[in-house]
Motif scaffolding. Structure first.
Motif, PDB file in Angstrom:
ATOM      1  N   LEU A  19      14.637  52.377   8.608  1.00  0.00           N
ATOM      2  CA  LEU A  19      15.474  53.558   8.373  1.00  0.00           C
ATOM      3  C   LEU A  19      16.105  54.018   9.676  1.00  0.00           C
ATOM      4  CD1 LEU A  19      13.015  55.517   6.057  1.00  0.00           C
ATOM      5  CD2 LEU A  19      14.739  53.802   5.436  1.00  0.00           C
ATOM      6  N   HIS A  20      15.424  53.671  10.759  1.00  0.00           N
ATOM      7  CA  HIS A  20      15.874  54.046  12.106  1.00  0.00           C
ATOM      8  C   HIS A  20      15.460  52.897  13.010  1.00  0.00           C
ATOM      9  CE1 HIS A  20      16.298  56.800  15.617  1.00  0.00           C
ATOM     10  NE2 HIS A  20      15.329  56.044  16.109  1.00  0.00           N
ATOM     11  N   LEU A  21      16.399  52.422  13.826  1.00  0.00           N
ATOM     12  CA  LEU A  21      16.034  51.350  14.763  1.00  0.00           C
ATOM     13  C   LEU A  21      16.786  51.593  16.064  1.00  0.00           C
ATOM     14  CD1 LEU A  21      14.659  48.762  15.570  1.00  0.00           C
ATOM     15  CD2 LEU A  21      16.216  47.485  14.130  1.00  0.00           C
ATOM     16  N   ALA A  22      16.066  52.143  17.033  1.00  0.00           N
ATOM     17  CA  ALA A  22      16.640  52.399  18.359  1.00  0.00           C
ATOM     18  C   ALA A  22      16.119  51.327  19.295  1.00  0.00           C
ATOM     19  CB  ALA A  22      16.241  53.792  18.848  1.00  0.00           C
ATOM     20  N   LEU A  26      15.638  45.584  27.506  1.00  0.00           N
ATOM     21  CA  LEU A  26      15.021  44.253  27.400  1.00  0.00           C
ATOM     22  C   LEU A  26      13.869  44.206  28.401  1.00  0.00           C
ATOM     23  CD1 LEU A  26      15.045  41.282  26.431  1.00  0.00           C
ATOM     24  CD2 LEU A  26      16.741  40.809  28.202  1.00  0.00           C
ATOM     25  N   ARG A  27      12.663  43.832  27.922  1.00  0.00           N
ATOM     26  CA  ARG A  27      11.488  43.812  28.797  1.00  0.00           C
ATOM     27  C   ARG A  27      11.348  42.440  29.467  1.00  0.00           C
ATOM     28  NH1 ARG A  27       7.082  46.204  24.497  1.00  0.00           N
ATOM     29  NH2 ARG A  27       6.536  43.988  24.490  1.00  0.00           N
ATOM     30  N   SER A  28      10.474  42.357  30.423  1.00  0.00           N
ATOM     31  CA  SER A  28      10.316  41.074  31.127  1.00  0.00           C
ATOM     32  C   SER A  28       9.690  40.012  30.214  1.00  0.00           C
ATOM     33  CB  SER A  28       9.478  41.270  32.386  1.00  0.00           C
ATOM     34  OG  SER A  28       8.267  41.866  32.026  1.00  0.00           O
ATOM     35  N   ASP A  29       9.033  40.419  29.108  1.00  0.00           N
ATOM     36  CA  ASP A  29       8.447  39.422  28.193  1.00  0.00           C
ATOM     37  C   ASP A  29       9.452  38.934  27.147  1.00  0.00           C
ATOM     38  OD1 ASP A  29       8.671  41.585  26.496  1.00  0.00           O
ATOM     39  OD2 ASP A  29       6.528  41.751  26.046  1.00  0.00           O
ATOM     40  N   GLY A  30      10.721  39.348  27.264  1.00  0.00           N
ATOM     41  CA  GLY A  30      11.756  38.856  26.342  1.00  0.00           C
ATOM     42  C   GLY A  30      11.923  39.716  25.093  1.00  0.00           C
ATOM     43  N   PHE A  31      11.066  40.742  24.943  1.00  0.00           N
ATOM     44  CA  PHE A  31      11.205  41.655  23.807  1.00  0.00           C
ATOM     45  C   PHE A  31      11.902  42.937  24.268  1.00  0.00           C
ATOM     46  CE2 PHE A  31       7.786  38.896  22.536  1.00  0.00           C
ATOM     47  CZ  PHE A  31       8.007  38.700  21.181  1.00  0.00           C
ATOM     48  N   HIS A  32      12.436  43.669  23.301  1.00  0.00           N
ATOM     49  CA  HIS A  32      13.061  44.956  23.596  1.00  0.00           C
ATOM     50  C   HIS A  32      12.097  46.072  23.219  1.00  0.00           C
ATOM     51  CE1 HIS A  32      16.497  42.258  23.405  1.00  0.00           C
ATOM     52  NE2 HIS A  32      17.204  43.157  24.067  1.00  0.00           N
ATOM     53  N   GLU A  33      12.145  47.133  23.992  1.00  0.00           N
ATOM     54  CA  GLU A  33      11.359  48.317  23.676  1.00  0.00           C
ATOM     55  C   GLU A  33      12.025  49.015  22.474  1.00  0.00           C
ATOM     56  OE1 GLU A  33       8.687  48.507  25.522  1.00  0.00           O
ATOM     57  OE2 GLU A  33       7.969  50.356  24.606  1.00  0.00           O
ATOM     58  N   LEU A  34      11.243  49.310  21.449  1.00  0.00           N
ATOM     59  CA  LEU A  34      11.821  49.891  20.223  1.00  0.00           C
ATOM     60  C   LEU A  34      11.240  51.249  19.893  1.00  0.00           C
ATOM     61  CD1 LEU A  34      11.544  46.961  17.605  1.00  0.00           C
ATOM     62  CD2 LEU A  34      13.407  47.430  19.191  1.00  0.00           C
ATOM     63  N   VAL A  35      12.045  52.057  19.218  1.00  0.00           N
ATOM     64  CA  VAL A  35      11.507  53.166  18.422  1.00  0.00           C
ATOM     65  C   VAL A  35      12.112  52.953  17.040  1.00  0.00           C
ATOM     66  CG1 VAL A  35      11.405  55.651  18.059  1.00  0.00           C
ATOM     67  CG2 VAL A  35      11.370  54.736  20.390  1.00  0.00           C
ATOM     68  N   THR A  36      11.260  52.750  16.049  1.00  0.00           N
ATOM     69  CA  THR A  36      11.790  52.413  14.731  1.00  0.00           C
ATOM     70  C   THR A  36      11.005  53.135  13.639  1.00  0.00           C
ATOM     71  OG1 THR A  36      12.442  50.577  13.290  1.00  0.00           O
ATOM     72  CG2 THR A  36      10.358  50.314  14.463  1.00  0.00           C
ATOM     73  N   VAL A  37      11.648  53.321  12.495  1.00  0.00           N
ATOM     74  CA  VAL A  37      10.929  53.814  11.318  1.00  0.00           C
ATOM     75  C   VAL A  37      10.981  52.713  10.271  1.00  0.00           C
ATOM     76  CG1 VAL A  37      10.816  55.555   9.504  1.00  0.00           C
ATOM     77  CG2 VAL A  37      11.438  56.227  11.824  1.00  0.00           C
ATOM     78  N   THR A 156       6.498  51.653  17.556  1.00  0.00           N
ATOM     79  CA  THR A 156       6.917  51.704  18.967  1.00  0.00           C
ATOM     80  C   THR A 156       6.430  50.437  19.666  1.00  0.00           C
ATOM     81  OG1 THR A 156       4.948  53.006  19.457  1.00  0.00           O
ATOM     82  CG2 THR A 156       7.000  54.232  19.156  1.00  0.00           C
ATOM     83  N   GLY A 157       6.620  50.398  21.002  1.00  0.00           N
ATOM     84  CA  GLY A 157       6.340  49.158  21.729  1.00  0.00           C
ATOM     85  C   GLY A 157       7.404  48.153  21.342  1.00  0.00           C
ATOM     86  N   ARG A 158       6.997  46.929  20.991  1.00  0.00           N
ATOM     87  CA  ARG A 158       8.011  46.006  20.476  1.00  0.00           C
ATOM     88  C   ARG A 158       8.079  46.092  18.961  1.00  0.00           C
ATOM     89  NH1 ARG A 158       3.717  41.805  20.275  1.00  0.00           N
ATOM     90  NH2 ARG A 158       4.548  40.370  18.724  1.00  0.00           N
ATOM     91  N   GLY A 159       7.408  47.101  18.389  1.00  0.00           N
ATOM     92  CA  GLY A 159       7.385  47.337  16.946  1.00  0.00           C
ATOM     93  C   GLY A 159       5.971  47.205  16.399  1.00  0.00           C
ATOM     94  N   GLU A 160       5.055  46.734  17.239  1.00  0.00           N
ATOM     95  CA  GLU A 160       3.710  46.389  16.755  1.00  0.00           C
ATOM     96  C   GLU A 160       2.752  47.583  16.738  1.00  0.00           C
ATOM     97  OE1 GLU A 160       4.518  46.315  19.780  1.00  0.00           O
ATOM     98  OE2 GLU A 160       2.813  46.180  21.146  1.00  0.00           O
ATOM     99  N   ARG A 161       3.150  48.690  17.393  1.00  0.00           N
ATOM    100  CA  ARG A 161       2.290  49.888  17.353  1.00  0.00           C
ATOM    101  C   ARG A 161       2.814  50.787  16.241  1.00  0.00           C
ATOM    102  NH1 ARG A 161       2.581  50.061  23.239  1.00  0.00           N
ATOM    103  NH2 ARG A 161       4.027  51.805  23.075  1.00  0.00           N
ATOM    104  N   VAL A 162       2.028  50.964  15.175  1.00  0.00           N
ATOM    105  CA  VAL A 162       2.545  51.729  14.031  1.00  0.00           C
ATOM    106  C   VAL A 162       1.633  52.913  13.689  1.00  0.00           C
ATOM    107  CG1 VAL A 162       3.793  49.794  12.980  1.00  0.00           C
ATOM    108  CG2 VAL A 162       1.457  50.199  12.310  1.00  0.00           C
TER     109      VAL A 162
END
Ligand code: C5P
Length: 314
Positions: A19-22, A26-37, A156-162
């Motif tokens: 519903l929300h994806l901010a 880009l992090r050094s591990d190749g993932f982006h920092e996210l805030v998402t719903v 949050t995180g790369r999406g894995e913290r919910v």
């Protein structure tokens, strides 16, 4: 002495939309920092895990030519990880029945991994806590943890913290499936490219997309308010790679949806509707507009991965 073979276990697991994806840096591990719903919707895969002397994965359903049936399948990687964790050979067969669009931005592969984790731990009566499963899920992919939990959640995180989000009332959606899938890494790369082109290497960081309006709309439950607060930073990148999505998004709103959004990295589009009847009408009109491969009606939120009694026939 013969030991009884436990009966197969089937898990039903939902797809998701964001519903929300901010998307942040880009992090050094190749993932982006996210805030998402995340919001789990009623398009489901079924994952059956059975004891077998012919271990492996088989896939049934629409779009399955794009799903690997070897050890690279995320569901098989989940099985291998859990088997290694408990020191047992992975002598199981995983059967996937796909109801979530493949390569559609609805986390179907992650759903299968979550289903495989829960299915195997149930088959082997491992008595793992949801926390232990969540830790393994997070190693498998950014969306796997959410597929275990379901509902509506802030990621949050790369999406894995919910963490769960208060969400009053069911929302009614029409999902438009695109003719071809999009690769998630390619969409993130395109977003980086677009941002660089817009701002240059020393330019300003991307504008913030605040999450509060969507959380307030979910707590209130009014779909009209929710429609105003939907937003996805990946949408511009998905549209850049698949420009005909613009037409699909316009057609859904012309058909009467309150709002339309690309789901995650796309190319599936999700249209929020005022109620269940409106969703059926929007789906019918969109199906006739020739702007997508097919449409589905769905509601959300729905629960995450759950063991069910018996699978539907393939
Ligand atoms: O975690 P998952 O395997 O679903 O991610 C697929 C790809 O999507 C990653 O390899 C990465 O390119 C991109 N991604 C990202 N930032 C995230 C999540 C995914 O760049 N937070």
């Amino acid at each position: 002495m013969l030991t009884a073979v436990p009966p197969p276990v089937t898990v039903r697991v939902p797809g998701k939309i964001n519903l929300h994806l901010a998307v942040g840096a880009l992090r050094s591990d190749g993932f982006h920092e996210l805030v998402t719903v995340f919001h789990a919707v009623s398009l489901f895969d079924e994952v059956t895990v059975a004891t077998s002397d012919a271990p492996g994965v088989e896939v049934h359903g629409e779009g399955i030519v794009e799903v690997p049936e070897d050890e690279t399948n995320l569901a098989w990687r989940a099985v291998a990880m859990l088997a290694a964790h408990v020191g047992r050979p992975a002598e199981v067969r995983v059967t996937l029945r796909k109801g979530i669009p493949v390569a559609g931005g609805m986390a179907g592969g992650s759903a299968d991994a979550a289903g495989a984790l829960l299915g195997l731990s149930t088959l082997w009566k491992l008595d793992l806590t949801r926390d232990e499963l969540s830790r393994m899920a997070a190693q498998l992919g950014s969306d796997v943890t959410f597929a275990l939990h379901g509902g509506t959640a802030l990621g949050t995180g790369r999406g894995e913290r919910v963490v769960p989000v208060l969400s009053r009332h069911s929302q009614h959606w029409v999902i438009a499936l695109h003719r071809q899938g999009l690769s998630t890494p390619a969409v993130y790369r395109e977003l980086d490219r677009l941002r660089l082109a817009a701002a240059g290497p020393d330019g300003p960081s991307p504008p913030e997309r605040p999450v509060e309006p969507v959380l307030e709309a979910l707590a209130g439950g009014d779909p009209r308010q929710l429609a105003l607060s939907l937003g996805n930073d990946l949408q511009a990148a998905a549209v850049s790679l698949a420009p005909d999505l613009r037409r699909t998004l316009r057609a859904g709103v012309s058909a009467g949806a309150l709002a339309g959004i690309v789901s995650g990295s796309g190319p599936s589009c999700a249209f929020l509707c005022a109620n269940a009847d409106a969703a059926v009408e929007v789906a019918a009109e969109l199906a006739g507009a020739g702007v997508c491969r097919t449409v589905r009606v769905a509601r959300g939120p729905v629960p995450g991965a759950r063991v069910i009694d018996a699978p539907d026939p393939p």
